[in-house]
Design an enzyme around this catalytic site. Structure first.
Site, PDB file in Angstrom:
ATOM      1  N   GLY A  67       3.868 -40.012  -2.510  1.00  0.00           N
ATOM      2  CA  GLY A  67       2.703 -39.447  -1.741  1.00  0.00           C
ATOM      3  C   GLY A  67       1.012 -40.299  -2.493  1.00  0.00           C
ATOM      4  N   GLY A  82      -1.546 -38.997  -1.459  1.00  0.00           N
ATOM      5  CA  GLY A  82      -2.980 -38.086  -1.447  1.00  0.00           C
ATOM      6  C   GLY A  82      -3.620 -37.753  -2.932  1.00  0.00           C
ATOM      7  N   PHE A  83      -3.999 -36.859  -2.955  1.00  0.00           N
ATOM      8  CA  PHE A  83      -5.491 -37.711  -4.672  1.00  0.00           C
ATOM      9  C   PHE A  83      -4.558 -37.773  -5.931  1.00  0.00           C
ATOM     10  CE2 PHE A  83      -7.765 -34.322  -0.922  1.00  0.00           C
ATOM     11  CZ  PHE A  83      -8.866 -35.411  -1.361  1.00  0.00           C
ATOM     12  N   GLY A  84      -3.399 -37.184  -6.023  1.00  0.00           N
ATOM     13  CA  GLY A  84      -2.898 -36.849  -7.214  1.00  0.00           C
ATOM     14  C   GLY A  84      -1.757 -38.414  -7.260  1.00  0.00           C
ATOM     15  N   VAL A 123      11.169 -39.293   1.825  1.00  0.00           N
ATOM     16  CA  VAL A 123      11.574 -39.126   1.001  1.00  0.00           C
ATOM     17  C   VAL A 123      13.122 -38.753   1.896  1.00  0.00           C
ATOM     18  CG1 VAL A 123      12.817 -38.193  -1.577  1.00  0.00           C
ATOM     19  CG2 VAL A 123      10.202 -39.626  -0.530  1.00  0.00           C
ATOM     20  N   GLU A 170     -14.517 -21.880   5.924  1.00  0.00           N
ATOM     21  CA  GLU A 170     -14.869 -23.071   6.603  1.00  0.00           C
ATOM     22  C   GLU A 170     -14.962 -22.807   8.121  1.00  0.00           C
ATOM     23  OE1 GLU A 170     -15.704 -25.198   2.215  1.00  0.00           O
ATOM     24  OE2 GLU A 170     -14.012 -26.085   4.098  1.00  0.00           O
ATOM     25  N   ASP A 183      -0.268 -29.876  -5.618  1.00  0.00           N
ATOM     26  CA  ASP A 183       0.882 -28.850  -4.734  1.00  0.00           C
ATOM     27  C   ASP A 183       1.964 -28.750  -4.608  1.00  0.00           C
ATOM     28  OD1 ASP A 183      -2.518 -28.447  -4.284  1.00  0.00           O
ATOM     29  OD2 ASP A 183      -0.921 -28.737  -1.984  1.00  0.00           O
ATOM     30  N   ALA A 225      -8.259 -30.072  -4.977  1.00  0.00           N
ATOM     31  CA  ALA A 225      -7.897 -31.943  -5.140  1.00  0.00           C
ATOM     32  C   ALA A 225      -8.543 -31.839  -6.353  1.00  0.00           C
ATOM     33  CB  ALA A 225      -8.972 -32.030  -3.741  1.00  0.00           C
TER      34      ALA A 225
END
Length: 450
Positions: free
Chosen positions: A11, A13-15, A79, A172, A301, A317
């Site tokens: 992944g 993403g942010f992590g 995966v 939003e 997450d 995030a």
């Protein structure tokens, strides 16, 4: 002969990227695997869906992000399974299993309809780049169809939008659609000029934005209503279909529905054969490792993380970035033979949510902001966290131009499912013809009765 330890990060993403960056000088080989070749700044994805930004403004190729990290490679694939016994990963499009010494699972979350997956065609989610383009297609196409349709009832349905979910994404999104509607209807020489657009935000709970203090939530609700958004709370959705929704027993007619009501963890628990909570998140140790396997870490997450104060770490995030950086530091210390860091502890630096172009709410704990000042703070924070100088400049200029002119620069109708759209158009034509037949039969009946 001793080989260089291999760390695989699932992944980008942010992590995952935070972990990869922390390992840039580690004495290890690092492999980042993702289904897509770009990192997406998801907090601003709703602005792509509502034509405020283009996709290129908030996305950047992963290889470009890690281009200066000589120990890092990027692989594209999905995966399929993880074999903990042989310490290898099976990835689509890769012929051989990928071995690992350390594994970091940061595969994020996927949307959930809470057992009603049949609602998905009618109420799409906003999670990926493709989702944003498809929703933008639906929203902008609704205005174009309303421009040319003669039936007043159908025009009203086309100009009605329902956002399901009272969290930050729902708030939003509802505010952005209301802003876009104002811009669309303000265009001179449009037949829709002066028409009314109905945007409805539906929440199942008693309040919006549960992570914020009540005073700020009330200000957010006031800002939404000022934009013309109708807020319905304590209204769990019972049905989604092509004609709208049923919430708390009431039918709301709308052609455009957007689902922002919740997410579930990826399939990491299944891949790892690990214990998970009710949302599918893998339960981890205080150092974010998998119970019984100190060489596997789960973050973001996908992970069920408990802070030392006993509260669960939210799947947002900032928390994910902190988890990724923590695991990176832990691995560096382990590779260097040093003692590990203290147990992971999430530091909440604040919550932010925006409502339209001129209003936002910000909760730093020690300071709370709202209105224009909150919006400026929200904008500065998001520009700071964007990856890449170009993205920061482009987003800042787009926001400045939109704020000064109220113009939207990405109002393009692209993407969308053509087959679904074709069926949708055919159904509208059938309904229109049926209405004409019913009206004629009614008139004929009246004539005969006379």
């Amino acid at each position: 002969m001793q080989t260089t330890p291999h760390t695989v990060i699932l992944g980008a993403g942010f992590g995952g990227l935070s972990c990869a960056k922390a390992l840039r000088r580690a004495r290890a080989r690092v492999t980042v695997i993702d289904q897509r070749n770009f990192h997406l700044f998801q907090p601003l994805l709703y602005q792509v869906a509502t034509a405020a930004l283009s996709l290129a403004d908030i996305a950047m190729p992963i290889r470009q992000i890690v281009r200066h990290q000589g120990n890092t490679q990027v692989l594209l694939g999905h995966v399929e399974s993880i074999d903990r016994h042989t310490r290898s990963i099976h990835v689509s499009q890769v012929d051989e299993p990928i071995p690992y010494d350390y594994l970091v699972v940061a595969t994020g979350a996927c949307p959930t309809y809470f057992g009603h997956d049949d609602w998905q065609p009618f109420a799409p989610v906003l999670k990926t780049a493709e989702d944003a383009i498809a929703i933008r297609h639906r929203v902008l196409a609704a205005f174009e169809k309303a421009e040319v349709i003669a039936d007043a009832n159908e025009r009203r349905r086309l100009l009605s939008f329902v956002v399901i979910g009272g969290g930050p994404t729902g708030v939003e999104m509802a505010g952005a659609i209301a802003e876009l509607a104002r811009a669309e209807l303000a265009i001179p020489h449009r037949k829709l000029h002066g028409q009314r657009v109905q945007v409805t935000l539906v929440g199942a709970g008693p309040r919006l934005l549960t992570a914020f203090p009540e005073a700020l939530v009330e200000k957010a609700r006031h800002s939404l209503e000022h934009l013309g958004v109708e807020v319905l709370l304590d209204a769990p959705v019972e049905l989604c279909d092509a004609d709208g929704i049923v919430a708390a027993g009431n039918r709301i007619e709308a052609r455009t529905l957007i689902w922002a009501a919740g997410v579930a963890a990826s399939l990491a628990a299944k891949w790892l054969d690990a214990e998970a909570d009710a949302g599918g998140r893998v339960r981890v140790e205080t150092d974010l490792s998998l119970p019984g396997d100190e060489n596997i870490f789960v973050i973001g997450d996908t992970a069920h993380v408990i802070n030392p104060n006993g509260q669960m770490v939210p799947g947002i995030a900032p928390a994910t970035k902190q988890e990724g950086a923590y695991v990176g530091e832990l691995l560096i210390r382990r590779l260097d033979g040093r003692s590990p860091p203290r147990d992971f502890r999430y530091r909440n630096y604040g919550n932010l949510a925006t409502i339209g172009r001129k209003s936002a709410i910000v909760d730093f704990g020690w300071m709370r902001l709202s209105g224009l000042l909150g919006w400026l703070t929200w904008g500065a924070a998001h520009i700071f966290f964007l990856i890449g100088f170009r993205s920061r400049v482009m987003v800042m200029l787009s926001w400045l131009w939109s704020y000064l002119t109220t113009e939207y620069g990405a109002r393009l109708i692209t993407g969308g499912n053509r087959k679904q759209q074709h069926e949708y158009d055919r159904r509208l034509v059938r309904e229109h013809v049926d209405n004409i037949i019913c009206e004629r039969e009614g008139l004929e009946h009246q004539r005969r009765g006379a």
